[in-house]
Design an enzyme around this catalytic site. Structure first.
Site, PDB file in Angstrom:
ATOM      1  N   LYS A  66       0.854  -1.195   0.000  1.00  0.00           N
ATOM      2  CA  LYS A  66       0.000   0.000   0.000  1.00  0.00           C
ATOM      3  C   LYS A  66       0.881   1.233   0.000  1.00  0.00           C
ATOM      4  O   LYS A  66       1.980   1.224   0.547  1.00  0.00           O
ATOM      5  CB  LYS A  66      -0.867   0.019   1.261  1.00  0.00           C
ATOM      6  CG  LYS A  66      -2.160   0.800   1.108  1.00  0.00           C
ATOM      7  CD  LYS A  66      -3.268  -0.090   0.574  1.00  0.00           C
ATOM      8  CE  LYS A  66      -4.594   0.621   0.559  1.00  0.00           C
ATOM      9  NZ  LYS A  66      -5.690  -0.310   0.251  1.00  0.00           N
ATOM     10  N   GLY A 170     -20.585   6.040   5.497  1.00  0.00           N
ATOM     11  CA  GLY A 170     -19.543   6.483   4.570  1.00  0.00           C
ATOM     12  C   GLY A 170     -20.065   6.454   3.146  1.00  0.00           C
ATOM     13  O   GLY A 170     -20.280   5.385   2.586  1.00  0.00           O
ATOM     14  N   GLY A 172     -18.640   7.530   0.320  1.00  0.00           N
ATOM     15  CA  GLY A 172     -17.559   7.813  -0.624  1.00  0.00           C
ATOM     16  C   GLY A 172     -17.808   7.079  -1.929  1.00  0.00           C
ATOM     17  O   GLY A 172     -18.938   6.665  -2.211  1.00  0.00           O
ATOM     18  N   VAL A 174     -17.104   4.104  -2.972  1.00  0.00           N
ATOM     19  CA  VAL A 174     -17.640   2.745  -2.861  1.00  0.00           C
ATOM     20  C   VAL A 174     -18.988   2.760  -2.139  1.00  0.00           C
ATOM     21  O   VAL A 174     -19.967   2.175  -2.616  1.00  0.00           O
ATOM     22  CB  VAL A 174     -16.653   1.799  -2.147  1.00  0.00           C
ATOM     23  CG1 VAL A 174     -17.265   0.413  -1.973  1.00  0.00           C
ATOM     24  CG2 VAL A 174     -15.341   1.697  -2.923  1.00  0.00           C
ATOM     25  N   GLY A 175     -19.066   3.453  -1.006  1.00  0.00           N
ATOM     26  CA  GLY A 175     -20.307   3.487  -0.215  1.00  0.00           C
ATOM     27  C   GLY A 175     -21.510   3.942  -1.039  1.00  0.00           C
ATOM     28  O   GLY A 175     -22.607   3.376  -0.924  1.00  0.00           O
TER      29      GLY A 175
HETATM   30  N1  PHE Z   1      -7.433   0.129  -3.266  1.00  0.00           N
HETATM   31  C1  PHE Z   1      -8.399  -0.897  -3.445  1.00  0.00           C
HETATM   32  C2  PHE Z   1      -8.275  -1.964  -2.360  1.00  0.00           C
HETATM   33  O1  PHE Z   1      -7.920  -1.664  -1.243  1.00  0.00           O
HETATM   34  C3  PHE Z   1      -8.432  -1.457  -4.850  1.00  0.00           C
HETATM   35  C4  PHE Z   1      -7.123  -1.854  -5.481  1.00  0.00           C
HETATM   36  C5  PHE Z   1      -6.568  -3.081  -5.258  1.00  0.00           C
HETATM   37  C6  PHE Z   1      -6.470  -1.038  -6.351  1.00  0.00           C
HETATM   38  C7  PHE Z   1      -5.393  -3.503  -5.865  1.00  0.00           C
HETATM   39  C8  PHE Z   1      -5.303  -1.448  -6.962  1.00  0.00           C
HETATM   40  C9  PHE Z   1      -4.773  -2.667  -6.729  1.00  0.00           C
HETATM   41  O2  PHE Z   1      -8.579  -3.106  -2.520  1.00  0.00           O
END
Ligand code: PHE
Length: 337
Positions: A66, A170, A172, A174-175
């Protein structure tokens, strides 16, 4: 893990890799305000671990990583500062030489990935006109919807959401899409967000500090993590909690407390995998849209297996989900030896 102050932006940027046991690490780029840059660093570490679990449990040949761009107090995030920070994080990603791939996450979207790509090619979810598959929020929400229905089947005996009250904490990227799915399925939808301008979203509204405590059939944590705490659990008034927020529990022990109170909690790294599943299968494995969406829908079957396993084995959904992750990692180790 690498942390530095971006040479263009002056903002702290972090790339954390948790595991590459199953393949190169993949996970989104989070751009968020933190009280202290070290909170952003801690977040990146926790989120990268969650990506290992997410990718492994979903059967993807990717590890967990991440990125975080930490906006510090008092810093005004102007468009030019944002662009500079995205170029900075891209440069840091590039320095990993293909062992980590980024994508969108909280605070970033496909258009931002176009900027990141100026510094590195290791980035997913570019808009279609730039050769990517676009927003990961759409498949993430689809996977959450499948998880909600599977959870409902387990708890209420039917995946049908008609007439059920669903609270979404939330609104956002996705929500908001999850709200649309459950509303189309006939649920009564109650929403909340820290941004009160979202009050006129057309749904019933509850203030964010009350959202998770609202009496409901299903509560959907769809904001940032760390919301299911030992203090909150006794105040939950819903038999089913399932949503896309990453790292919902303040500690693993909260899963035991939820189970002890008879509340069914679907592990976040299972419910939220749709974005990763869709994006990685399409952009790396070359699956077409229908095949990738079928894999996203299959999150429902995984949720059923985890919840049934917890009930049958007298464990918790978290333990069952972790077992799935461990089995996947162990099979890879067996393969390597
Ligand atoms: N960020 C999102 C997640 O937490 C989606 C994602 C996954 C984006 C993998 C890129 C690569 O799952």
């Amino acid at each position: 893990m690498k942390v530095r102050r971006g040479p263009r932006s002056g903002l702290p940027v972090v790339v954390a890799i948790h595991s590459r046991a199953l393949g190169p690490a993949a996970g989104g780029i989070r751009l968020r305000r933190y009280p202290d840059w070290r909170d952003g660093l801690a977040d990146a570490l926790r989120l990268s671990e969650a990506m290992t679990a997410k990718n492994a449990a979903a059967g993807l040949d990717f590890g967990g990583g991440k990125s975080v761009i930490a906006v510090e107090p008092g810093v005004e995030l102007t468009p030019s500062l944002r662009e500079a920070a995205l170029l900075d994080v891209g440069e840091l990603i590039e320095s990993f030489g293909g062992t980590y791939f980024g994508g969108p996450d909280v605070g970033t979207g496909p258009d931002d990935m176009v900027v990141v790509r100026r510094s590195t090619s290791r980035v997913f979810c570019l808009p279609p006109e730039h050769g990517g598959t676009g927003s990961s929020s759409i498949p993430t929400a689809l996977g959450v919807f499948a998880a909600v229905r599977a959870g409902a089947r387990h708890v209420f005996g039917s995946p049908d959401l008609a007439g059920r009250t669903v609270v979404i904490s939330g609104l956002g990227s996705v929500g908001a899409l999850v709200a649309r799915h459950v509303a189309s399925a006939g649920a009564r939808v109650v929403v909340s967000d820290v941004d009160s301008s979202k009050r006129d979203s057309g749904y019933e509204w509850v203030d964010p500090e009350k959202a998770l405590r609202t009496p409901a059939d299903i509560v959907v944590p769809a904001a940032v993590g760390g919301v299911l705490s030992p203090e909150l659990v006794p105040e939950l008034a819903a038999p089913l909690v399932v949503g896309p927020a990453n790292n919902q529990l303040t500690a693993d022990a909260v899963a035991d407390e939820l189970a002890a109170r008879g509340i069914v909690w679907v592990p976040d790294f299972i419910a939220s995998a749709g974005g990763a599943v869709y994006t990685l299968l399409r952009e790396v494995e070359g699956l077409d849209e229908a095949a990738a969406n079928a894999r996203v829908e299959a999150i429902g079957a995984t949720v059923s297996a985890v919840l049934d396993g917890a009930r049958d084995n007298g464990t918790t959904p978290l333990r069952e989900a972790r077992r799935l992750v461990e089995a996947r990692l162990a099979s890879q180790r067996a393969f390597e030896s």
